[in-house]
Motif scaffolding. Structure first.
Motif, PDB file in Angstrom:
ATOM      1  N   GLN A  65      -8.001   0.480  -4.936  1.00  0.00           N
ATOM      2  CA  GLN A  65      -7.004   0.105  -3.939  1.00  0.00           C
ATOM      3  C   GLN A  65      -6.093  -0.997  -4.470  1.00  0.00           C
ATOM      4  O   GLN A  65      -4.871  -0.954  -4.292  1.00  0.00           O
ATOM      5  CB  GLN A  65      -7.693  -0.346  -2.655  1.00  0.00           C
ATOM      6  N   ASP A  88      -3.708   0.539  -6.968  1.00  0.00           N
ATOM      7  CA  ASP A  88      -2.649   1.325  -6.322  1.00  0.00           C
ATOM      8  C   ASP A  88      -1.514   0.440  -5.822  1.00  0.00           C
ATOM      9  O   ASP A  88      -0.377   0.888  -5.729  1.00  0.00           O
ATOM     10  CB  ASP A  88      -3.216   2.139  -5.157  1.00  0.00           C
ATOM     11  N   PRO A 112      -4.045   4.489 -11.239  1.00  0.00           N
ATOM     12  CA  PRO A 112      -2.742   4.969 -11.738  1.00  0.00           C
ATOM     13  C   PRO A 112      -2.699   5.074 -13.265  1.00  0.00           C
ATOM     14  O   PRO A 112      -3.450   4.405 -13.975  1.00  0.00           O
ATOM     15  CB  PRO A 112      -1.767   3.891 -11.250  1.00  0.00           C
TER      16      PRO A 112
END
Length: 183
Positions: free
Chosen positions: A40, A43, A69
Protein backbone atom coordinates in the motif's frame (compact mmCIF):
# COMPACT_ATOMS: atom_id res chain seq x y z
CA UNK A 1 14.48 11.92 -2.59
CA UNK A 2 13.88 8.22 -3.04
CA UNK A 3 11.09 6.55 -1.10
CA UNK A 4 12.61 3.88 1.14
CA UNK A 5 10.22 1.50 2.87
CA UNK A 6 11.50 -0.83 5.58
CA UNK A 7 9.53 -4.03 6.13
CA UNK A 8 10.21 -6.66 8.77
CA UNK A 9 7.80 -8.87 10.71
CA UNK A 10 9.14 -7.59 14.02
CA UNK A 11 8.83 -3.84 14.54
CA UNK A 12 12.08 -3.80 16.56
CA UNK A 13 14.03 -5.17 13.58
CA UNK A 14 12.39 -2.68 11.24
CA UNK A 15 13.18 0.26 13.50
CA UNK A 16 16.75 -0.95 13.95
CA UNK A 17 17.26 -1.03 10.15
CA UNK A 18 15.58 2.37 9.84
CA UNK A 19 17.89 3.88 12.47
CA UNK A 20 20.95 2.42 10.74
CA UNK A 21 19.87 3.94 7.43
CA UNK A 22 19.08 7.33 8.96
CA UNK A 23 22.50 7.42 10.67
CA UNK A 24 24.07 6.97 7.24
CA UNK A 25 22.00 9.75 5.62
CA UNK A 26 19.31 7.67 3.95
CA UNK A 27 15.75 8.86 4.57
CA UNK A 28 13.15 6.21 5.37
CA UNK A 29 9.62 6.98 4.20
CA UNK A 30 7.77 4.30 6.12
CA UNK A 31 8.30 1.34 8.47
CA UNK A 32 5.95 -1.64 8.02
CA UNK A 33 5.36 -5.02 9.63
CA UNK A 34 3.15 -6.65 6.95
CA UNK A 35 3.49 -7.07 3.22
CA UNK A 36 0.09 -5.47 2.66
CA UNK A 37 1.21 -2.28 4.45
CA UNK A 38 4.37 -2.15 2.32
CA UNK A 39 2.46 -2.75 -0.92
CA UNK A 40 0.00 0.00 0.00
CA UNK A 41 2.84 2.39 0.83
CA UNK A 42 4.55 1.55 -2.47
CA UNK A 43 1.34 2.18 -4.43
CA UNK A 44 1.23 5.69 -2.98
CA UNK A 45 4.72 6.45 -4.39
CA UNK A 46 6.08 6.72 -7.93
CA UNK A 47 9.24 4.75 -7.28
CA UNK A 48 11.50 3.65 -4.46
CA UNK A 49 13.10 0.80 -2.57
CA UNK A 50 11.65 -1.75 -0.18
CA UNK A 51 14.18 -3.18 2.26
CA UNK A 52 12.71 -6.29 3.78
CA UNK A 53 13.15 -9.72 5.25
CA UNK A 54 12.24 -13.04 3.66
CA UNK A 55 8.85 -13.59 5.33
CA UNK A 56 6.13 -11.45 6.93
CA UNK A 57 2.91 -12.39 8.75
CA UNK A 58 0.83 -12.18 5.57
CA UNK A 59 3.16 -13.19 2.72
CA UNK A 60 6.65 -14.04 1.45
CA UNK A 61 9.01 -11.63 -0.32
CA UNK A 62 8.15 -13.16 -3.71
CA UNK A 63 4.44 -12.40 -3.25
CA UNK A 64 5.28 -8.84 -2.28
CA UNK A 65 7.52 -8.46 -5.34
CA UNK A 66 4.56 -9.44 -7.53
CA UNK A 67 2.33 -6.82 -5.86
CA UNK A 68 4.49 -3.69 -6.01
CA UNK A 69 4.77 -1.17 -8.86
CA UNK A 70 7.34 -1.76 -11.60
CA UNK A 71 9.49 1.19 -10.58
CA UNK A 72 10.08 -0.20 -7.10
CA UNK A 73 13.20 -2.19 -6.25
CA UNK A 74 13.53 -4.68 -3.43
CA UNK A 75 16.45 -5.56 -1.21
CA UNK A 76 15.85 -8.74 0.75
CA UNK A 77 17.89 -9.51 3.84
CA UNK A 78 17.71 -13.28 4.27
CA UNK A 79 19.18 -15.94 6.50
CA UNK A 80 21.61 -18.39 4.90
CA UNK A 81 18.76 -20.93 4.70
CA UNK A 82 16.66 -18.66 2.45
CA UNK A 83 19.48 -16.79 0.72
CA UNK A 84 19.69 -19.07 -2.34
CA UNK A 85 15.92 -18.87 -2.94
CA UNK A 86 16.19 -15.07 -2.93
CA UNK A 87 19.14 -15.02 -5.31
CA UNK A 88 17.41 -17.36 -7.74
CA UNK A 89 14.37 -15.05 -7.86
CA UNK A 90 16.46 -12.27 -9.39
CA UNK A 91 15.80 -9.88 -6.51
CA UNK A 92 18.74 -8.19 -4.84
CA UNK A 93 19.52 -9.88 -1.54
CA UNK A 94 22.07 -9.84 1.23
CA UNK A 95 22.84 -12.74 3.57
CA UNK A 96 22.61 -12.65 7.36
CA UNK A 97 24.59 -11.86 9.41
CA UNK A 98 24.60 -8.46 7.80
CA UNK A 99 27.78 -6.44 7.42
CA UNK A 100 26.89 -2.81 7.92
CA UNK A 101 29.17 -1.40 5.22
CA UNK A 102 28.00 -3.91 2.59
CA UNK A 103 24.40 -3.10 3.46
CA UNK A 104 24.86 0.69 3.28
CA UNK A 105 26.83 0.41 0.02
CA UNK A 106 24.15 -1.78 -1.55
CA UNK A 107 21.35 0.57 -0.46
CA UNK A 108 23.28 3.64 -1.67
CA UNK A 109 23.94 2.09 -5.09
CA UNK A 110 20.30 1.05 -5.42
CA UNK A 111 19.10 4.55 -4.48
CA UNK A 112 21.48 6.09 -7.05
CA UNK A 113 20.16 3.68 -9.68
CA UNK A 114 16.56 4.61 -8.85
CA UNK A 115 17.41 8.33 -9.17
CA UNK A 116 19.12 7.69 -12.51
CA UNK A 117 16.12 5.69 -13.78
CA UNK A 118 13.74 8.45 -12.62
CA UNK A 119 15.78 11.07 -14.49
CA UNK A 120 15.83 8.86 -17.57
CA UNK A 121 12.02 8.42 -17.44
CA UNK A 122 11.45 12.15 -17.10
CA UNK A 123 13.68 13.10 -20.03
CA UNK A 124 12.00 10.55 -22.29
CA UNK A 125 9.34 12.27 -24.40
CA UNK A 126 5.76 11.34 -23.63
CA UNK A 127 4.32 8.92 -26.15
CA UNK A 128 1.30 10.34 -27.96
CA UNK A 129 -1.92 8.34 -28.22
CA UNK A 130 -3.21 7.27 -31.62
CA UNK A 131 -6.00 9.86 -31.41
CA UNK A 132 -3.48 12.64 -30.71
CA UNK A 133 -1.35 11.52 -33.65
CA UNK A 134 -4.42 11.56 -35.92
CA UNK A 135 -5.39 15.08 -34.82
CA UNK A 136 -1.86 16.39 -35.47
CA UNK A 137 -1.77 14.68 -38.86
CA UNK A 138 -5.17 16.11 -39.78
CA UNK A 139 -4.08 19.62 -38.78
CA UNK A 140 -0.90 19.28 -40.84
CA UNK A 141 -2.92 18.10 -43.85
CA UNK A 142 -5.27 21.07 -43.45
CA UNK A 143 -2.30 23.46 -43.29
CA UNK A 144 -0.73 21.79 -46.33
CA UNK A 145 -3.94 22.11 -48.36
CA UNK A 146 -4.89 25.61 -47.22
CA UNK A 147 -1.46 27.28 -47.04
CA UNK A 148 0.67 25.27 -49.46
CA UNK A 149 3.08 23.96 -46.82
CA UNK A 150 4.99 20.74 -47.24
CA UNK A 151 4.64 18.28 -44.34
CA UNK A 152 7.79 19.47 -42.58
CA UNK A 153 6.76 23.11 -42.96
CA UNK A 154 3.27 22.37 -41.62
CA UNK A 155 4.79 20.62 -38.62
CA UNK A 156 7.15 23.53 -37.92
CA UNK A 157 4.25 25.97 -38.21
CA UNK A 158 2.20 23.88 -35.80
CA UNK A 159 5.10 23.72 -33.33
CA UNK A 160 5.77 27.46 -33.55
CA UNK A 161 2.12 28.39 -33.05
CA UNK A 162 1.83 26.06 -30.04
CA UNK A 163 4.97 27.56 -28.46
CA UNK A 164 3.87 31.13 -29.20
CA UNK A 165 0.52 30.50 -27.51
CA UNK A 166 1.94 28.45 -24.63
CA UNK A 167 -0.12 25.35 -25.31
CA UNK A 168 0.81 21.86 -26.38
CA UNK A 169 0.87 20.86 -30.01
CA UNK A 170 -2.25 18.66 -29.76
CA UNK A 171 -4.36 21.55 -28.45
CA UNK A 172 -3.04 23.77 -31.23
CA UNK A 173 -3.91 21.07 -33.79
CA UNK A 174 -7.50 21.03 -32.47
CA UNK A 175 -7.64 24.82 -32.72
CA UNK A 176 -6.38 24.77 -36.31
CA UNK A 177 -8.96 22.15 -37.26
CA UNK A 178 -11.79 24.09 -35.64
CA UNK A 179 -10.82 27.67 -36.61
CA UNK A 180 -8.79 27.59 -39.80
CA UNK A 181 -9.66 31.19 -40.68
CA UNK A 182 -7.72 32.41 -37.62
CA UNK A 183 -4.50 30.77 -38.78
Amino acid sequence: MVNVIVLFAKIEEAKSIKNLLVRHGINVTQVCTTGAQAAQAADACDDGLIICGYQYPDMLFSELAANIPDYFDMLVIASRVHYEACRESGITCLPMPLRTQDFINTVSLTVENILWERKKRKTKPKERTEDEKKVIKAAKLKLMNDNGFDEQGAHRYLQKKSMDNGINIVEMAYMILEHTALF
